[in-house]
Scaffold this motif. Structure first.
Motif, PDB file in Angstrom:
ATOM      1  N   ARG B  15      67.674  20.657 -38.957  1.00  0.00           N
ATOM      2  CA  ARG B  15      69.098  20.684 -39.300  1.00  0.00           C
ATOM      3  C   ARG B  15      69.878  21.545 -38.316  1.00  0.00           C
ATOM      4  O   ARG B  15      69.429  22.633 -37.937  1.00  0.00           O
ATOM      5  CB  ARG B  15      69.290  21.266 -40.701  1.00  0.00           C
ATOM      6  CG  ARG B  15      69.324  20.252 -41.795  1.00  0.00           C
ATOM      7  CD  ARG B  15      69.619  20.894 -43.126  1.00  0.00           C
ATOM      8  NE  ARG B  15      68.692  21.958 -43.453  1.00  0.00           N
ATOM      9  CZ  ARG B  15      68.796  22.740 -44.504  1.00  0.00           C
ATOM     10  NH1 ARG B  15      69.807  22.586 -45.335  1.00  0.00           N
ATOM     11  NH2 ARG B  15      67.916  23.674 -44.743  1.00  0.00           N
ATOM     12  N   GLY B  16      71.025  21.073 -37.906  1.00  0.00           N
ATOM     13  CA  GLY B  16      71.867  21.814 -36.987  1.00  0.00           C
ATOM     14  C   GLY B  16      71.636  21.474 -35.522  1.00  0.00           C
ATOM     15  O   GLY B  16      72.513  21.736 -34.681  1.00  0.00           O
ATOM     16  N   GLN B  18      70.916  18.872 -32.230  1.00  0.00           N
ATOM     17  CA  GLN B  18      71.483  17.601 -31.826  1.00  0.00           C
ATOM     18  C   GLN B  18      70.374  16.724 -31.258  1.00  0.00           C
ATOM     19  O   GLN B  18      69.302  17.209 -30.894  1.00  0.00           O
ATOM     20  CB  GLN B  18      72.595  17.781 -30.800  1.00  0.00           C
ATOM     21  CG  GLN B  18      72.131  18.164 -29.408  1.00  0.00           C
ATOM     22  CD  GLN B  18      73.217  17.887 -28.368  1.00  0.00           C
ATOM     23  OE1 GLN B  18      74.390  17.727 -28.679  1.00  0.00           O
ATOM     24  NE2 GLN B  18      72.823  17.833 -27.121  1.00  0.00           N
ATOM     25  N   ARG B  63      80.459  13.281 -35.473  1.00  0.00           N
ATOM     26  CA  ARG B  63      79.182  13.829 -34.984  1.00  0.00           C
ATOM     27  C   ARG B  63      78.347  12.733 -34.303  1.00  0.00           C
ATOM     28  O   ARG B  63      77.436  13.019 -33.530  1.00  0.00           O
ATOM     29  CB  ARG B  63      78.365  14.411 -36.141  1.00  0.00           C
ATOM     30  CG  ARG B  63      79.015  15.536 -36.884  1.00  0.00           C
ATOM     31  CD  ARG B  63      78.079  16.123 -37.938  1.00  0.00           C
ATOM     32  NE  ARG B  63      77.692  15.182 -38.973  1.00  0.00           N
ATOM     33  CZ  ARG B  63      76.492  14.639 -39.079  1.00  0.00           C
ATOM     34  NH1 ARG B  63      75.535  14.926 -38.214  1.00  0.00           N
ATOM     35  NH2 ARG B  63      76.219  13.793 -40.089  1.00  0.00           N
ATOM     36  N   THR B  80      74.893  18.440 -34.630  1.00  0.00           N
ATOM     37  CA  THR B  80      74.836  19.177 -35.895  1.00  0.00           C
ATOM     38  C   THR B  80      74.150  18.343 -36.970  1.00  0.00           C
ATOM     39  O   THR B  80      74.728  17.974 -38.003  1.00  0.00           O
ATOM     40  CB  THR B  80      76.255  19.568 -36.371  1.00  0.00           C
ATOM     41  OG1 THR B  80      77.040  20.004 -35.265  1.00  0.00           O
ATOM     42  CG2 THR B  80      76.178  20.717 -37.352  1.00  0.00           C
ATOM     43  N   LEU B  81      72.896  18.047 -36.747  1.00  0.00           N
ATOM     44  CA  LEU B  81      72.150  17.148 -37.629  1.00  0.00           C
ATOM     45  C   LEU B  81      72.112  17.639 -39.068  1.00  0.00           C
ATOM     46  O   LEU B  81      71.996  18.847 -39.330  1.00  0.00           O
ATOM     47  CB  LEU B  81      70.721  16.990 -37.111  1.00  0.00           C
ATOM     48  CG  LEU B  81      70.553  16.067 -35.901  1.00  0.00           C
ATOM     49  CD1 LEU B  81      69.184  16.264 -35.273  1.00  0.00           C
ATOM     50  CD2 LEU B  81      70.753  14.611 -36.304  1.00  0.00           C
ATOM     51  N   GLU B  82      72.218  16.671 -39.965  1.00  0.00           N
ATOM     52  CA  GLU B  82      72.101  16.927 -41.395  1.00  0.00           C
ATOM     53  C   GLU B  82      70.895  16.166 -41.932  1.00  0.00           C
ATOM     54  O   GLU B  82      70.453  15.194 -41.326  1.00  0.00           O
ATOM     55  CB  GLU B  82      73.379  16.462 -42.108  1.00  0.00           C
ATOM     56  CG  GLU B  82      74.633  17.145 -41.624  1.00  0.00           C
ATOM     57  CD  GLU B  82      75.886  16.583 -42.281  1.00  0.00           C
ATOM     58  OE1 GLU B  82      75.774  15.663 -43.120  1.00  0.00           O
ATOM     59  OE2 GLU B  82      76.990  17.084 -41.949  1.00  0.00           O
ATOM     60  N   LEU B  83      70.402  16.623 -43.088  1.00  0.00           N
ATOM     61  CA  LEU B  83      69.233  15.957 -43.665  1.00  0.00           C
ATOM     62  C   LEU B  83      69.497  14.462 -43.872  1.00  0.00           C
ATOM     63  O   LEU B  83      68.614  13.630 -43.673  1.00  0.00           O
ATOM     64  CB  LEU B  83      68.851  16.611 -44.998  1.00  0.00           C
ATOM     65  CG  LEU B  83      68.356  18.049 -44.933  1.00  0.00           C
ATOM     66  CD1 LEU B  83      68.063  18.576 -46.335  1.00  0.00           C
ATOM     67  CD2 LEU B  83      67.126  18.178 -44.049  1.00  0.00           C
ATOM     68  N   GLY B  84      70.726  14.144 -44.232  1.00  0.00           N
ATOM     69  CA  GLY B  84      71.082  12.755 -44.499  1.00  0.00           C
ATOM     70  C   GLY B  84      71.112  11.868 -43.264  1.00  0.00           C
ATOM     71  O   GLY B  84      71.267  10.655 -43.382  1.00  0.00           O
ATOM     72  N   ASP B  85      70.971  12.473 -42.105  1.00  0.00           N
ATOM     73  CA  ASP B  85      70.929  11.674 -40.876  1.00  0.00           C
ATOM     74  C   ASP B  85      69.548  11.083 -40.636  1.00  0.00           C
ATOM     75  O   ASP B  85      69.365  10.287 -39.705  1.00  0.00           O
ATOM     76  CB  ASP B  85      71.332  12.526 -39.670  1.00  0.00           C
ATOM     77  CG  ASP B  85      72.758  13.039 -39.766  1.00  0.00           C
ATOM     78  OD1 ASP B  85      73.038  14.114 -39.195  1.00  0.00           O
ATOM     79  OD2 ASP B  85      73.596  12.370 -40.416  1.00  0.00           O
ATOM     80  N   SER B  86      68.590  11.468 -41.451  1.00  0.00           N
ATOM     81  CA  SER B  86      67.253  10.895 -41.335  1.00  0.00           C
ATOM     82  C   SER B  86      67.353   9.402 -41.599  1.00  0.00           C
ATOM     83  O   SER B  86      67.823   8.963 -42.654  1.00  0.00           O
ATOM     84  CB  SER B  86      66.303  11.534 -42.357  1.00  0.00           C
ATOM     85  OG  SER B  86      66.116  12.896 -42.092  1.00  0.00           O
ATOM     86  N   VAL B 113      65.019  14.455 -40.050  1.00  0.00           N
ATOM     87  CA  VAL B 113      65.657  15.760 -39.956  1.00  0.00           C
ATOM     88  C   VAL B 113      65.081  16.648 -41.061  1.00  0.00           C
ATOM     89  O   VAL B 113      65.112  16.279 -42.245  1.00  0.00           O
ATOM     90  CB  VAL B 113      67.179  15.651 -40.090  1.00  0.00           C
ATOM     91  CG1 VAL B 113      67.825  17.028 -39.947  1.00  0.00           C
ATOM     92  CG2 VAL B 113      67.737  14.690 -39.051  1.00  0.00           C
TER      93      VAL B 113
END
Lengths: 110, 114
Positions: B15-16, B18, B63, B80-86, B113
């Motif tokens: 997370r966080g 890129q 993002r 700024t990756l979030e868990l939901g970007d998985s 992520v």
């Protein structure tokens, strides 16, 4: 309500059966795709339709623009046809965008 | 003719961070489009590039960005990756932009992520 609706969501059939998967959409479109996705994620584009009917081997796709409906048919189904089938439409609303149905999981048993 | 090539195939990020994903289209194809696939949302259109210009964009936050090079190769960046970007990120190439051109898909990059 989703702009693209597929039915059924899941379909199990015996080898040799005739399969129909339906796709309905509620907006103006310029074209419709039928996609096939196998386990592991790989996607294959089966058809692109803007009118009428297309056939490729045992697969047939039709579209009725007036009724906003498309069907994908599989004749003489085979276990290797087991996959997720996805309908996708190019929407004409301002900037064009591609919108997908939720997919139909097809399982063909031997 | 080589197919659409996506690299890497698998990626784990925190997370966080890129991430940059790459897509090489079929030779001669000038249009590249990107898609996100998650179990909850299904397949969603991210953006489409043609001749180094973004032509269409889906409903994703800033993002998510992309670019296309003069050789038609495309990259997608998520900051700024979030868990939901998985998700599974797929790209497709075609001869020309949008409007139902026949598209050829890559195998995808599966991003996790944590």
């Amino acid at each position: 309500k989703n702009e693209v609706e597929q039915s059924p969501q899941n379909l199990t059939a015996q080898e040799g059966e005739f399969i129909t998967i339906n796709c309905s959409y509620s907006v103006g479109i310029s074209a419709l795709h039928w996609l096939q996705q196998h386990p592991g994620g790989g996607i294959v584009s089966l058809f692109m339709l803007s009118s009428g009917k297309k056939k490729h081997g045992r697969l047939i796709a039709t579209i009725n623009i007036q009724e906003k409906h498309s069907s994908l048919h599989i004749t003489a189904s085979h276990p290797r046809d087991s996959a997720v089938y996805i309908c996708a439409v190019w929407i004409i609303q301002g900037a064009q965008k591609l919108v997908f149905g939720q997919g139909t999981r097809l399982t063909i048993n031997p | 003719k080589a197919g659409v090539t996506q690299t890497p195939r698998y990626l784990i990020k925190t997370r966080g961070q890129q991430v940059t994903l790459s897509c090489s289209p079929i030779s001669g194809h000038r249009s590249v489009s990107w898609y996100q696939q998650t179990p909850g949302q299904g397949l969603q259109f991210l953006f489409e590039y043609f001749s180094e210009t973004q032509r269409n964009k889906g409903n994703f936050p800033g993002r998510f960005s992309g670019r296309q090079f003069s050789n038609s190769r495309s990259e997608m960046n998520v900051s700024t990756l979030e868990l939901g970007d998985s998700a599974l990120y797929l790209c497709a190439s075609s001869l020309g932009p949008g409007q139902g051109r026949s598209a050829f898909f890559g195998q995808g990059t599966r991003l996790t992520v944590v």
